[in-house]
Motif scaffolding. Structure first.
Motif, short mmCIF file in Angstrom:
data_model
loop_
_atom_site.label_atom_id
_atom_site.label_comp_id
_atom_site.label_asym_id
_atom_site.label_seq_id
_atom_site.Cartn_x
_atom_site.Cartn_y
_atom_site.Cartn_z
N LEU A 98 0.83 -1.20 0.00
CA LEU A 98 0.00 0.00 0.00
C LEU A 98 0.87 1.25 0.00
CD1 LEU A 98 -2.87 1.23 0.29
CD2 LEU A 98 -2.55 1.06 2.77
N ALA A 99 0.52 2.22 -0.84
CA ALA A 99 1.23 3.48 -0.88
C ALA A 99 0.24 4.61 -1.10
CB ALA A 99 2.27 3.49 -2.00
N GLN A 100 0.63 5.78 -0.71
CA GLN A 100 -0.19 6.96 -0.97
C GLN A 100 0.18 7.53 -2.34
OE1 GLN A 100 0.36 9.65 2.35
NE2 GLN A 100 -1.42 8.77 3.41
N ALA A 101 -0.73 8.24 -2.92
CA ALA A 101 -0.45 8.91 -4.18
C ALA A 101 0.77 9.81 -4.02
CB ALA A 101 -1.66 9.71 -4.65
N GLY A 102 1.67 9.72 -4.99
CA GLY A 102 2.90 10.47 -4.91
C GLY A 102 4.03 9.71 -4.27
N GLY A 103 3.71 8.59 -3.68
CA GLY A 103 4.72 7.78 -3.01
C GLY A 103 5.45 6.84 -3.94
N SER A 104 6.23 5.97 -3.32
CA SER A 104 7.07 5.04 -4.08
C SER A 104 6.97 3.63 -3.52
CB SER A 104 8.54 5.49 -4.01
OG SER A 104 8.73 6.76 -4.58
N LEU A 105 7.17 2.68 -4.41
CA LEU A 105 7.28 1.27 -4.05
C LEU A 105 8.31 0.64 -4.96
CD1 LEU A 105 3.55 0.17 -3.62
CD2 LEU A 105 5.24 0.36 -1.80
N ARG A 106 8.87 -0.47 -4.50
CA ARG A 106 9.84 -1.19 -5.32
C ARG A 106 9.46 -2.67 -5.36
NH1 ARG A 106 15.97 -2.99 -4.15
NH2 ARG A 106 16.90 -2.61 -6.20
N LEU A 107 9.38 -3.19 -6.56
CA LEU A 107 9.09 -4.60 -6.76
C LEU A 107 10.37 -5.33 -7.17
CD1 LEU A 107 5.80 -4.39 -8.86
CD2 LEU A 107 6.07 -4.34 -6.37
N SER A 108 10.48 -6.56 -6.73
CA SER A 108 11.60 -7.41 -7.12
C SER A 108 11.06 -8.73 -7.64
CB SER A 108 12.52 -7.68 -5.93
OG SER A 108 13.05 -6.49 -5.40
N CYS A 109 11.79 -9.33 -8.56
CA CYS A 109 11.42 -10.64 -9.07
C CYS A 109 12.69 -11.41 -9.36
CB CYS A 109 10.58 -10.51 -10.33
SG CYS A 109 10.19 -12.10 -11.11
#
Length: 118
Positions: free
Chosen positions: A11-22
């Motif tokens: 979950l993130a707020q608008a304007g925020g960041s997340l990082r996915l890994s695979c």
């Protein structure tokens, strides 16, 4: 047996960041291309970004300038840095890899949920 193990999301707020890994593991010769697709409720699965064996990258127009794909070839891992998130980025994100082994085979991860609140 090949596995694509995804991590990140949430979950993130608008304007925020997340990082996915695979990370790809198992028996294969090399990675032809690897990347991310996403599927929002009621919509078709769409390409987000991918990176080819040669290092070329491709992005959906909707994420250009906000998302960055990168890879660690030694770890057979691809990352998706998602910045300036928007509510419309909310979707299940699926890792995809086209691997060379006994021919070229396409594999999918199980998906990781990304929710962006306004």
């Amino acid at each position: 047996q090949v596995q694509l193990v995804e991590s990140g999301g949430g979950l993130a707020q608008a304007g925020g960041s997340l990082r996915l890994s695979c990370a790809a593991s198992g028996r294969f010769f090399s990675i032809n291309r690897m990347g991310w697709y996403r599927q929002a409720p009621g919509k078709q699965r769409e390409l987000v970004s991918l990176v080819t064996r040669g290092g070329s990258t491709n992005y959906a127009d909707s994420v250009k300038g906000r998302f960055t794909i990168s890879r660690d070839t030694a770890k057979n891992t691809v990352y998706l840095q998602m910045n300036s998130l928007k509510p419309e980025d909310t979707a299940v994100y699926y890792c995809n890899a086209n691997l060379a082994g006994n021919g070229a085979v396409n594999y999918w991860g199980r998906g990781t949920q990304v929710i962006v609140s306004s």
